[in-house]
Design an enzyme around this catalytic site. Structure first.
Site, short mmCIF file in Angstrom:
data_model
loop_
_atom_site.label_atom_id
_atom_site.label_comp_id
_atom_site.label_asym_id
_atom_site.label_seq_id
_atom_site.Cartn_x
_atom_site.Cartn_y
_atom_site.Cartn_z
N SER A 106 1.03 -1.57 -0.35
CA SER A 106 -0.04 0.43 -0.09
C SER A 106 0.93 1.16 0.44
O SER A 106 1.80 1.21 -1.35
CB SER A 106 -1.14 0.35 1.30
OG SER A 106 -2.49 0.86 1.24
N ASP A 253 -2.91 6.30 -3.48
CA ASP A 253 -1.63 5.64 -2.79
C ASP A 253 -0.70 4.28 -3.60
O ASP A 253 -1.82 4.13 -4.76
CB ASP A 253 -1.94 5.03 -1.10
CG ASP A 253 -3.18 3.52 -1.64
OD1 ASP A 253 -4.15 3.48 -2.06
OD2 ASP A 253 -3.11 3.31 -0.32
N ASP A 255 -1.35 1.43 -4.31
CA ASP A 255 -1.79 0.14 -4.95
C ASP A 255 -3.05 0.18 -5.29
O ASP A 255 -4.01 -0.55 -5.22
CB ASP A 255 -2.22 -1.31 -3.57
CG ASP A 255 -2.94 -1.42 -2.51
OD1 ASP A 255 -3.27 0.34 -1.41
OD2 ASP A 255 -3.55 -1.94 -1.87
N ASP A 257 -6.14 1.91 -3.78
CA ASP A 257 -7.48 1.68 -3.01
C ASP A 257 -7.82 2.21 -1.94
O ASP A 257 -9.17 2.71 -1.20
CB ASP A 257 -7.34 0.43 -2.27
CG ASP A 257 -6.27 0.62 -1.14
OD1 ASP A 257 -5.49 1.50 -0.66
OD2 ASP A 257 -6.31 -0.66 -0.15
#
Length: 462
Positions: A106, A253, A255, A257
């Protein structure tokens, strides 16, 4: 949380506390576990498991290790390659996969990585399965009525294979484009892709919807993910929006999400702002099911005051989008999220999705014909002071009667003009003391009262 898996997967520094061997073993378990489930259901098909990864250098290593373990146990591994966490959830949910795996840490720096597990419904993997994986990693697996000191290997035609599945990622991009209810033509939009998973997806979506798209931090090299970029360094996008006279900017961010935004004036639009403006938009159209927006305990006191003024109810969960989604799912709520930018629109996705969030913000701007700054101008965010106190024993510090008395004293003092929150970190030996009030001075004074007691009672690590 378990020994290896936290609220957001198995995370650690690559090849230190999260190794290629760990990934191989996770793959071995998942391939075997879903093979046995299919066998018990009378199905001869191999398990189908879809894998995505972010742009970290170590993501390739973990991808190959996972594939090795999965195929050795009889599963077929479908590779989306570099993609976002929500795309893995979407593909797992819509294309009948047994589960999905996302390789990402992340917003962490490049040298960290993680393994996130997603079930066949596109949701975070059940805790019961996570517990079995942890037992296997520790050599004490008991499953399907017996002990398994070692898992059997697949043989001959039962050995699995890997499949290039970039088509799945492309279908996800098409899905996002289909959610654009309005043309973005004439809108100047900035995207900060964090040198992460969104770098080759977000621009395609905004271009297809007609925006004039300006992109920064979309040149990943394996080491620069989240480095002075993305939602954890929103100041970069703030400057970029102002310098280029953009209508809006969105920062993701690693990834993708989560999403934070910047309005045309350069103001930061946090997850709380997004919950406010979209929750209000849903209520105005009669679409806010149960009249409830789901937040975590870290949402700002000002958000709750604003919801009270609008007659919107709210729920508070523990920190973590996992808990937000569980509450939403159990109570049939349509929107929820975190201050950090994890926003879940349950009608469209089973997880936080940064690009989807940015599309929904665009929808409100275009539907109401307003600038983003106008959509959140009635929300007053209270000053906040947060201090992390490293302690010897989190539970002992939290339950100390003198600490509790100090917290209660601050709470009584603040009344309905602010709040105090004292909670244990889920990942560190830390107690977090947070106060929101009408001024920074009040916040600081109240935080210091509680921290002083924690230190005076000997709980703090010097």
């Amino acid at each position: 949380m378990g020994k290896y898996f936290g609220t957001d997967g198995f995370r650690g520094e690559a090849n230190c506390n999260l190794t290629a061997d760990h990934a191989f073993q996770v793959g071995r378990f998942l391939g075997w576990y879903f093979s046995v489930l299919k066998e018990h259901a009378g199905c001869d098909d191999s398990p189908r498991i879809v894998i995505g990864k972010d742009t970290r250098r170590s993501s390739y290593m973990f991808e190959y290790a996972l594939v090795g373990g999965l195929t050795a146990s009889g599963a077929d591994a479908y590779l989306l390659h570099v993609t976002t966490t929500p795309s893995v959830a979407y593909v797992a949910r819509t294309e009948e996969f047994d589960c999905g795996i996302m390789i990402s840490a992340s917003h962490n720096p490049y040298y960290d990585n993680g393994i996130k597990l997603i079930n066949g419904s596109g949701e975070k993997m059940e805790e019961s399965v996570i517990a079995l994986i942890e037992d296997y990693l520790d050599g004490r697996l008991h499953c399907f009525g017996q002990d398994w000191p070692e898992l059997p290997m697949a043989h001959r035609e039962k050995i699995g294979r890997s499949v290039d599945y970039v088509a799945g990622r492309n279908r996800y991009i098409g899905y996002l484009i289909s959610l654009g209810l309005y043309s973005f033509k004439g809108m100047k939009v900035g995207l900060d892709c964090s040198n992460g998973s969104s770098w080759n997806i977000a621009k395609n979506v905004f271009d297809a919807l007609g925006a004039k798209t300006y992109v920064i931090n979309a040149e990943p090299n394996g080491y620069n993910i989240n480095e002075n970029a993305g939602s954890t360094h929103i100041e970069v996008l703030q400057q970029y929006v102002l310098e280029n006279n953009l209508d809006v900017g969105f920062a993701y961010d690693g990834d993708a999400d989560r999403c934070l935004a910047v309005d045309e004036l350069g103001n930061i639009v946090t997850g709380d702002h997004i919950l406010y403006l979209y929750g209000r938009y849903m209520k105005e159209r009669g679409k806010l099911i149960n009249n409830t927006v789901v937040t975590t305990v870290m949402s700002n006191f000002g958000l709750y005051k604003a919801f009270d003024a609008l007659g919107i109810d709210y729920a508070k969960t523990k920190v973590g989008d996992k808990y937000v989604y569980e509450y939403m799912n159990a109570n049939h709520c349509r929107i929820g999220g975190e201050q950090s930018g994890h926003i879940i629109f349950s009608k469209y996705a089973s997880t936080g999705d940064g690009i989807l969030t940015s599309l929904k913000i665009m929808e409100v701007m275009l539907a109401k014909k307003k600038k983003l700054s106008q959509l959140h101008e009635d929300l007053v965010i209270y000053p906040q002071v947060l201090e992390n106190v490293r302690v010897c024993d989190k539970a002992a510090a939290q339950s100390d009667p003198d600490v509790q008395a100090a917290v209660e004293s601050v709470s009584d003092f603040l009344g309905d003009r602010g709040r105090i929150l004292v909670r244990e970190s889920g990942t560190e030996p830390v107690i977090r003391v947070m106060v929101e009030a009408e001024s920074d001075e009040i916040c600081r004074s109240c935080v210091e009262q509680v921290v002083d007691v924690i230190c005076r009672k000997g709980h703090a690590v010097s």
